[in-house]
Design an enzyme around this catalytic site. Structure first.
Site, PDB file in Angstrom:
ATOM      1  N   ASP A  10       0.718  -0.945   0.034  1.00  0.00           N
ATOM      2  CA  ASP A  10       0.065   0.076  -0.003  1.00  0.00           C
ATOM      3  C   ASP A  10       0.805   1.082  -0.018  1.00  0.00           C
ATOM      4  O   ASP A  10       2.196   1.009   0.248  1.00  0.00           O
ATOM      5  CB  ASP A  10      -0.765   0.063   1.276  1.00  0.00           C
ATOM      6  CG  ASP A  10      -1.733   1.374   1.707  1.00  0.00           C
ATOM      7  OD1 ASP A  10      -2.313   1.652   0.392  1.00  0.00           O
ATOM      8  OD2 ASP A  10      -1.669   1.805   2.644  1.00  0.00           O
ATOM      9  N   ASP A  12       0.015   5.056   0.964  1.00  0.00           N
ATOM     10  CA  ASP A  12      -0.073   5.868   2.004  1.00  0.00           C
ATOM     11  C   ASP A  12      -0.108   5.275   3.362  1.00  0.00           C
ATOM     12  O   ASP A  12      -1.117   4.501   3.524  1.00  0.00           O
ATOM     13  CB  ASP A  12      -1.504   6.877   1.715  1.00  0.00           C
ATOM     14  CG  ASP A  12      -1.801   7.560   0.437  1.00  0.00           C
ATOM     15  OD1 ASP A  12      -0.897   8.486   0.268  1.00  0.00           O
ATOM     16  OD2 ASP A  12      -2.656   7.331  -0.300  1.00  0.00           O
TER      17      ASP A  12
HETATM   18  C1  BG6 Z   1      -5.903   5.784  -0.008  1.00  0.00           C
HETATM   19  C2  BG6 Z   1      -5.588   6.488   1.248  1.00  0.00           C
HETATM   20  O1  BG6 Z   1      -4.456   5.285  -0.108  1.00  0.00           O
HETATM   21  O2  BG6 Z   1      -6.124   6.718  -1.052  1.00  0.00           O
HETATM   22  C3  BG6 Z   1      -6.772   7.328   1.767  1.00  0.00           C
HETATM   23  O3  BG6 Z   1      -5.501   5.789   2.410  1.00  0.00           O
HETATM   24  C4  BG6 Z   1      -7.130   8.179   0.364  1.00  0.00           C
HETATM   25  O4  BG6 Z   1      -6.933   8.316   2.806  1.00  0.00           O
HETATM   26  C5  BG6 Z   1      -7.217   7.337  -0.737  1.00  0.00           C
HETATM   27  O5  BG6 Z   1      -8.529   8.871   0.521  1.00  0.00           O
HETATM   28  C6  BG6 Z   1      -7.545   8.130  -2.124  1.00  0.00           C
HETATM   29  O6  BG6 Z   1      -6.631   8.925  -2.504  1.00  0.00           O
HETATM   30  P1  BG6 Z   1      -6.479   9.966  -3.635  1.00  0.00           P
HETATM   31  O7  BG6 Z   1      -5.026  10.349  -3.543  1.00  0.00           O
HETATM   32  O8  BG6 Z   1      -6.921   9.334  -4.936  1.00  0.00           O
HETATM   33  O9  BG6 Z   1      -7.573  11.025  -3.079  1.00  0.00           O
HETATM   34 MG    MG Z   2      -2.695   3.113   3.752  1.00  0.00          MG
END
Ligand code: BG6
Ligand code: MG
Length: 214
Positions: A10, A12
């Site tokens: 993963d 984030d």
């Molecule tokens: C995930 C995160 O990886 O991506 C979430 O854990 C986030 O917090 C989601 O909302 C969507 O991300 P993005 O960058 O497409 O808005």
């Molecule tokens: Mg994550």
């Protein structure tokens, strides 16, 4: 456990500190709707797609909004988030990440990213680690987001490996659920709230020893 031939990460909260930036951006969005939003509520959003995250915030606040307002909020959340990660660099990699990527590469272990984020490729480039990954499955490439296993199953397929030959690293309940539903060993990292659901758990990747699995 079969010998491990691939690692799916993963993004984030596992590779990089950006989960906190998502939290601050969603908190601002929720507060603009008059909805209280703390780290506790944020746990429900970790690993969840942008659209599903806003739906969950609205559910928390028992609110309905127009589709135009919904789209405006998604845009303003993402604009605020991108602004907040403008100066993101390799110094924002989480502990143990750089060393693990190097060690895995040296051993010929396949590396991939399985993220719900539509900003994943942009972030990997900013961090200077994009070249480590044979495959990046992100929020632009899945029909069913986490907790559905599609993102990780697509990653294993691209590796040409079976799920039991791949470890999935996750910091979110939705991601641990996705990994387990796909038949992977789910390695929880950096979030004590998921320690019980995960098959293995480490406070950070400095505690993980690849030699024990591959
Ligand atoms: C995930 C995160 O990886 O991506 C979430 O854990 C986030 O917090 C989601 O909302 C969507 O991300 P993005 O960058 O497409 O808005
Ligand atoms: Mg994550």
């Amino acid at each position: 456990m079969s010998p491990i031939k691939g690692l799916l990460f993963d993004l984030d909260g596992v590779l990089v500190t950006t989960e906190h930036n998502h939290f601050i951006a969603w908190q601002r969005c929720a507060n603009s709707l008059g909805i209280a939003f703390t780290e506790n509520e944020n746990e429900l959003l970790k690993g969840v797609s942008r659209i599903d995250s806003l739906k969950k915030i609205l559910e928390l606040g028992h609110k309905t909004i127009s589709s135009i307002e919904f789209e405006d909020l998604l845009k303003s959340k993402n604009d605020f988030y991108l602004e907040s990660i403008q100066s993101l660099s390799a110094s924002d990699l989480l502990p143990g990440v750089a060393a693990l990527l190097e060690e895995a590469k040296a051993k010929g272990i396949l590396l991939g990213v399985g993220s719900s984020s539509k900003n994943a490729k942009f972030i990997l480039n900013k961090l200077g680690i994009a070249d480590y990954f044979a495959v990046v499955i992100d929020g632009n490439g899945v029909n069913d987001p986490k907790p559905h296993p599609e993102v990780f199953l697509n990653g294993a397929k691209a590796f040409n490996l079976a799920p039991n030959e791949v470890l999935v690293f996750e910091d979110a309940a939705s991601g641990i659920a996705a990994a387990k539903a796909g038949g992977f060993t789910a390695v929880g990292v950096g979030n004590p709230n998921i320690a019980k659901q995960a098959d293995l758990y480490f406070n950070d990747l400095t505690e993980f020893s690849l030699a024990n699995y591959a």
